[in-house]
Design an enzyme around this catalytic site. Sequence first.
Site: not given
Length: 284
Positions: A65, A69, A127, A129-130, A165, A194
């Site tokens: 993915n 967010f 994450s 993805n940021t 996390k 993660n």
Amino acid sequence: MTVAGIRFPNPVGLAAGVDKDARAVAGFLGLGFGFVEVGTLTPKPQPGNPKPRIFRLPEDRGVVNRLGFNNGGIDAALARVAALPRPGIIGINVGANKDSVDRIADYGSAVAKAAPLADYVTINISSPNTPGLRDLQSQPELGQLIAASDAARHVGGKRVPLFLKVAPDLSREGLEVAIRAAIDGGIDALIVSNTTISRPATLRSANAQETGGLSGAPLASLALAKLIEAREIAAGAIPLISAGGIGSADEARRRLDAGASLVQLYSAMVYEGPGLARRIVAGL
């Protein structure tokens, strides 16, 4: 079992990222999860990354993915949490907006809003993805972030538990830095880990090389290895929660035996269905 002063009815939790906007908390608890972590929630609503942004890897029982967010903002989600009849343990996972000019302030603001309604609050800095978010796992930013979040978590004299996390892609040295900062800063538990930006050579699915974080069964061995590293580094000074690649009672037991106090799952439900939590709890 009790972790961070919270009595959990069972050790199997729903990881953040499923119920991003706190729309189905009671339903997930009804599926047998011992706790549900909503979010990741950011101070302002944001649409996330362009679609398509989530890809199944059926041959590998995995998922990639790059959601970014996507959520309706913390205020809207917390209104839903406030309306719940408190059916069980609810964690609230918070992050920074992609376009934030002060990410540490974003976390402080989000923790302050979440703390009155959460059984615990998770700081998500892992994450992939940021852009730039994972940089917060290094010093001095990590210490500053934890200090700001710690100051924001006090509600009416109550110190709401604060979890951190981290990513599975941290080197051992990076994990040592994160764990030392967490212990020194009063973090109550560490979630390891993660999704990963790495790609095992064994992947067979056509979507394996899509950009984003890999989760599900292909993450299991890395997540277990990082849990063991974290256990060795922490030496019992902070509770550990294992996430990543857990899709059976055997795998959950492996994590608990390796030092986790609790486990969380997400992607395995794509392949195992909504009864997975109850089956794992029964198996344990």
